[in-house]
Write an enzyme that holds these catalytic residues in place. Structure first.
Site, mmCIF file in Angstrom:
data_model
loop_
_atom_site.group_PDB
_atom_site.id
_atom_site.type_symbol
_atom_site.label_atom_id
_atom_site.label_comp_id
_atom_site.label_asym_id
_atom_site.label_seq_id
_atom_site.Cartn_x
_atom_site.Cartn_y
_atom_site.Cartn_z
ATOM 1 C CE LYS A 160 -4.114 1.879 2.330
ATOM 2 N NZ LYS A 160 -5.098 1.938 1.172
HETATM 3 N N1 PPE Z 1 -7.878 -1.319 -2.715
HETATM 4 C C1 PPE Z 1 -7.392 -0.183 -2.666
HETATM 5 C C2 PPE Z 1 -6.906 0.323 -4.006
HETATM 6 C C3 PPE Z 1 -7.547 0.825 -1.529
HETATM 7 O O1 PPE Z 1 -7.036 1.849 -1.475
HETATM 8 C C4 PPE Z 1 -8.237 -0.082 -0.403
HETATM 9 C C5 PPE Z 1 -8.388 0.907 1.096
HETATM 10 C C6 PPE Z 1 -8.891 -1.098 -0.421
HETATM 11 C C7 PPE Z 1 -8.832 -2.027 -1.531
HETATM 12 C C8 PPE Z 1 -9.426 -1.966 0.684
HETATM 13 O O2 PPE Z 1 -8.611 -2.338 1.612
HETATM 14 P P1 PPE Z 1 -8.917 -2.269 3.114
HETATM 15 O O3 PPE Z 1 -9.315 -1.020 3.684
HETATM 16 O O4 PPE Z 1 -7.631 -2.898 3.860
HETATM 17 O O5 PPE Z 1 -10.273 -3.228 3.279
HETATM 18 N N2 PPE Z 1 -8.414 2.347 0.474
HETATM 19 C C9 PPE Z 1 -8.032 3.079 1.922
HETATM 20 C C10 PPE Z 1 -7.901 4.386 1.314
HETATM 21 C C11 PPE Z 1 -8.976 5.315 1.131
HETATM 22 C C12 PPE Z 1 -8.320 6.716 0.659
HETATM 23 O O6 PPE Z 1 -9.015 7.556 -0.272
HETATM 24 O O7 PPE Z 1 -7.670 7.403 1.322
HETATM 25 C C13 PPE Z 1 -9.184 2.759 2.926
HETATM 26 O O8 PPE Z 1 -10.200 2.569 2.310
HETATM 27 O O9 PPE Z 1 -8.730 3.238 3.945
#
Ligand code: PPE
Length: 309
Positions: A160
């Site tokens: 990430k």
């Molecule tokens: N894919 C991506 C590309 C992504 O950024 C997130 C989280 C997810 C999947 C889901 O992952 P998880 O949160 O572990 O379930 N995106 C983060 C950032 C959002 C932002 O705009 O800043 C979040 O949801 O915290």
């Protein structure tokens, strides 16, 4: 005026500093070269006070992201945990979003980062519905992006890193420009990947489908939560490659993410998903999810970390 709901303090390199003073130099390596890894975590207001949802897993992913990019985080997991708990207490927040970021700081310019310190900051603030007010209830309208996710062996999607969000911004800005809430990106082989900041699930005949890890996705912790809960509720889950056209014939569809939680999708490219309303499987998962994060049922999985003992 900032749109973000500012809190009082930010934890930065071992100290609690006033929100407005949490600053970096303009020649910070990460600003020029995308050399930062981060997390997004939610702390929920529960019956037992504020509690962080799946903190351990988020912390593990942060260290994994750093490891992929050869960054040594100069704090232990225990130190970052204590810093985060104390930060929430100091800011007197009941529910908040938590943003830890590890970045290569100021020291030298040029791609090679060896002369730049690895710095760490943690911010917390109140953050409501990520995909707009009413999104959790009514669902959102999305488009298939004209931008693809990155090719394998370019920008590793399991990390990430802020660098990946250059691609995410292209997806999101295009969608918003065209009047949609979010974009769904395909991967370079043309199968479904994910949203700009969310993982994706489809439901067909009460079976859940979600892109597998090799379909260029962030291994979402909410995705893992939903897979676990779906199985417990008796819905089979298939992690697989999903062809684009499956998006147009699914019975139900939803995004998962820390920020997005479980957000129903009601149309893709203006084609309604099912009858255009959030479906029963989506609703059942939302209900179970919110019960768990609010500690309304026993935390048998050890997913909640209370902020106050
Ligand atoms: N894919 C991506 C590309 C992504 O950024 C997130 C989280 C997810 C999947 C889901 O992952 P998880 O949160 O572990 O379930 N995106 C983060 C950032 C959002 C932002 O705009 O800043 C979040 O949801 O915290």
């Amino acid at each position: 005026m900032a749109a973000i709901k500012e809190a009082k303090y930010i934890w930065m390199n071992g100290e609690f500093v006033p929100w407005k003073e949490a600053k970096v130099h303009v020649l910070t390596h990460a600003l020029h070269y995308g050399s930062a890894v981060f997390e997004g975590v939610r702390c929920y207001e529960t019956r037992r006070g504020p509690a962080i949802f799946r903190w351990k897993e988020h912390l593990e992913r942060l260290y994994a992201s750093a490891k992929i990019y050869r960054m040594e985080i100069p704090y232990t997991r225990e130190q970052l945990t204590e810093a985060t708990l104390e930060l929430i207490r100091k800011n007197e927040l009941r529910a908040c979003y938590i943003r830890p970021i590890v970045f290569r700081g100021y020291g030298d310019i040029g791609v090679w980062p060896g002369n730049c310190p690895v710095e760490v900051a943690i911010a917390v603030w109140e953050w409501g519905e990520y995909l707009g007010s009413g999104a959790l209830e009514n669902g959102v309208d999305v488009m298939v992006s004209s931008w693809n996710r990155m090719a394998p062996n370019t920008f590793p999607p399991m990390a990430k890193t802020t660098a990946n969000y250059a691609n995410a911004q292209l997806i999101k800005m295009e969608a918003v420009e065209y009047g949609f809430t979010e974009g769904i990106a395909l991967n370079p082989s043309g199968s479904v990947s994910e949203g700009s900041g969310e993982n994706l699930f489809l439901v067909k005949n009460k079976v859940l489908y979600t892109p597998s890890l090799d379909a260029i996705i962030l291994p979402g912790i909410t995705r893992d939560t939903v897979i676990t809960l779906a199985k417990e509720l008796g819905y089979p889950v298939k992690e697989t490659h999903i062809p684009r056209e499956f998006l147009y014939i699914a019975d139900e569809m939803f995004f998962t993410g820390t920020a997005a939680e479980i957000t129903p999708i009601r149309s893709v490219d203006r084609i309604p998903v099912g009858d255009g309303k959030p479906g029963p499987v989506t609703r059942a998962l939302q209900e179970k999810f919110f019960k768990i994060v609010r500690w309304e049922e026993e935390d048998t999985r050890g997913w909640l970390l209370p902020v106050y003992d």
